[in-house]
Scaffold this active site. Structure first.
Site, PDB file in Angstrom:
ATOM      1  N   SER A  99     -12.543  -2.654  14.403  1.00  0.00           N
ATOM      2  CA  SER A  99     -12.264  -3.907  13.681  1.00  0.00           C
ATOM      3  C   SER A  99     -11.075  -3.752  12.732  1.00  0.00           C
ATOM      4  O   SER A  99     -10.141  -4.572  12.751  1.00  0.00           O
ATOM      5  CB  SER A  99     -13.497  -4.401  12.927  1.00  0.00           C
ATOM      6  N   ASP A 150     -25.755   0.627  11.296  1.00  0.00           N
ATOM      7  CA  ASP A 150     -26.414  -0.442  12.050  1.00  0.00           C
ATOM      8  C   ASP A 150     -27.886  -0.167  12.341  1.00  0.00           C
ATOM      9  O   ASP A 150     -28.633  -1.083  12.682  1.00  0.00           O
ATOM     10  CB  ASP A 150     -25.662  -0.668  13.369  1.00  0.00           C
ATOM     11  N   HIS A 175     -19.685  -1.188  18.488  1.00  0.00           N
ATOM     12  CA  HIS A 175     -19.229  -1.322  17.094  1.00  0.00           C
ATOM     13  C   HIS A 175     -20.239  -2.211  16.346  1.00  0.00           C
ATOM     14  O   HIS A 175     -21.433  -1.930  16.344  1.00  0.00           O
ATOM     15  CB  HIS A 175     -17.790  -1.866  17.121  1.00  0.00           C
ATOM     16  N   HIS A 188     -21.682   8.436  15.888  1.00  0.00           N
ATOM     17  CA  HIS A 188     -20.498   7.890  15.228  1.00  0.00           C
ATOM     18  C   HIS A 188     -19.272   8.651  15.708  1.00  0.00           C
ATOM     19  O   HIS A 188     -19.345   9.849  15.997  1.00  0.00           O
ATOM     20  CB  HIS A 188     -20.596   7.996  13.699  1.00  0.00           C
ATOM     21  N   ARG A 217     -24.142   4.629   4.285  1.00  0.00           N
ATOM     22  CA  ARG A 217     -24.463   3.192   4.277  1.00  0.00           C
ATOM     23  C   ARG A 217     -25.889   2.990   4.795  1.00  0.00           C
ATOM     24  O   ARG A 217     -26.601   2.096   4.373  1.00  0.00           O
ATOM     25  CB  ARG A 217     -23.445   2.424   5.145  1.00  0.00           C
TER      26      ARG A 217
END
Ligand code: CMX
Length: 436
Positions: free
Chosen positions: A241, A373, A271, A318, A327
């Site tokens: 992105s 995610d 993603h 990742h 995160r």
């Protein structure tokens, strides 16, 4: 000129000589070399992008302007009565590198409020799209349809704009667009899933508070929104992105084209769409289990079945990180505090236990640990946002903060058109000494 823009101007002018000196005096210094594996394999790890806004260390995780996530959550000014910082403060930090005061946050919040109204023609356009359009397609379409509002594009077309001043109208586009994204997202949600029962923005609220209000979800969802937008804002420049936004902007396309394109990249299952995929995957398991939490052995079997079916386990792995994503950890901490007994959280927690050893045993994924995610859908689900194909829009609103900040700096430092060189397979074979 608003104080943030004035401060940014000073920072830009102080920074420019560093970039100019590197280019002029040290342009030939080698910082990396490229292997055939990297060339065929998606340019992994090749050092060929510059950003000072965030840095991703494989073993530590992301730092925004040199602050870790726990440091940010502690240091940025917080909304009254809330646990989470203002998103506006994070944007200030991303742009300037400085932790803002409460007054400086208020100034950014006021700027956003004065620019937040989405033009009616965009809402009308969204209302004409088929109801089964994916929310990310709707989001991207709405952003690109607003391109006629671009201050930068209008000034560029009018002529006489100096290259060193491109950043100024790009900054205006960034603020105009960022201010509208929460309303756009909430409109798409309520139109698509809540019978078009639209809730207008409340001009008194900050970005996170207003988003929660327009979504029609009660406190502490305002804090959830703030946490989400902050965590997803930036992950240095090479992810799909951020890189897409940078690439499009490098052609001097305006912010609307760039951000619409970055949203399109985010919508891929490898993603940002992975947060939706995680929920879909867990729902599939739940259906098979009749709602009860599987045992460890049963969960292991589901994971192996997925791998043997040729699919990836969403939310794990990742391209850069080699540890649990901070995160993920920040959201897990939130879950442990606010929803420790939630059944979905129990699923995700069980996955945290069983997936990494399985991926290690399978021996393919370079990083067996969970990424952002894997955890993000659980919190949304708990607070009533169960339409998981909407989740990537939340990621997109957050990611726009980082990508717009980067594009402003790209323009300020005069970064040129991006144009890597391609080679043919025969050339690689010749390099490898196996040419026929
Ligand atoms: N499940 C199964 N296999 C995986 C895997 C996972 N979670 N993660 C990596 N692998 C596999 C890859 O598919 C690849 O297999 P092939 O050699 O057969 O193609 C192999 O392991 C090596 O991949 P890698 O170098 O470790 O990972 P990449 O840099 O190629 O890809 C990523 C990174 C995130 C796309 C990958 O780990 C993945 O597909 N994860 C699941 C999807 C996901 O969670 N994406 C979200 C990432 C965070 C974000 O951007 O939002």
């Amino acid at each position: 000129m608003a104080k943030l823009k004035e401060k940014l101007k000073e920072k830009i002018e102080a920074w420019r000589p560093r970039t100019t000196r590197l280019l002029k005096e040290f342009g030939n210094v080698k910082i990396d070399e490229v292997t055939i594996e990297q060339c065929i394999g998606g340019m992994r790890d090749i050092k060929c992008l510059v950003t000072d806004i965030s840095y991703l260390d494989p073993h530590e995780g992301i730092r925004f302007r040199n602050f870790t996530i726990p440091e940010l959550l502690e240091k940025l000014p917080k909304a009254p009565g809330g646990e989470m910082p203002y998103v506006e403060g994070l944007f200030y930090l991303l742009l300037t590198g400085d932790i803002p005061t409460k007054e400086e946050v208020k100034e950014v919040a006021d700027e956003f409020k004065s620019r937040q109204k989405v033009p009616q023609y965009i809402l009308d356009m969204l209302g004409k799209l088929p109801k089964d359009s994916h929310p990310m397609a709707m989001f991207s379409a709405a952003i690109v349809a607003m391109q006629r509002e671009s201050v930068y594009a209008q000034k560029y077309r009018a002529g006489g704009l100096k290259k060193l001043d491109y950043w100024d109208s790009t900054y205006e586009d960034a603020l105009n667009l960022l201010a509208k994204l929460p309303q756009l997202g909430a409109f798409i949600y309520r139109w698509k899933y809540k019978n078009a029962d639209i809730i207008d923005p409340d001009p008194k609220l900050d970005m996170g508070g207003n988003f929660a209000h327009m979504m029609g979800i009660k406190k502490p969802y305002d804090d959830v929104a703030r946490l989400y937008f902050i965590l997803h804002s930036d992950h240095e420049s090479g992810n799909v992105s951020a890189h897409t936004g940078h690439l499009i902007a490098s052609a001097l396309s305006d912010m609307y084209y760039s951000i619409s394109g970055m949203i399109d990249g985010l919508a891929g299952p490898l993603h940002g769409l992975a947060n939706e995929e995680v929920l879909r995957w867990i729902q599939g398991v739940m259906d098979k289990m009749g709602g009860k939490v599987p045992t460890e052995a049963e969960m292991k079997q589901f994971v192996w079945d997925t791998l043997k079916g040729g699919q990836v386990v969403p939310g794990f792995g990742h391209a850069v990180l080699r540890k649990t994503d901070p995160r993920y950890a920040a959201q897990r901490e939130f879950c442990l505090k606010h929803l420790p007994n939630d059944p979905l959280f129990k699923y995700v927690d069980l996955l945290y236990k069983v997936v990494p050893p399985i991926l290690l045993e399978q021996g393919k994924a370079k990083n067996p640990w969970p990424n952002v995610d894997a955890q993000s859908g659980v919190i949304q689900w708990y607070y009533g946002l169960k339409e998981y194909d909407f989740y990537t829009v939340l990621f997109g609103i957050g990611r726009a903060l980082g990508v717009t900040a980067n594009i402003i700096w790209d323009r300020a430092l005069g970064y040129p058109l991006e144009r890597p060189k391609s080679v043919t397979t025969a050339m690689l074979e010749a390099d490898a000494g196996i040419a026929s």
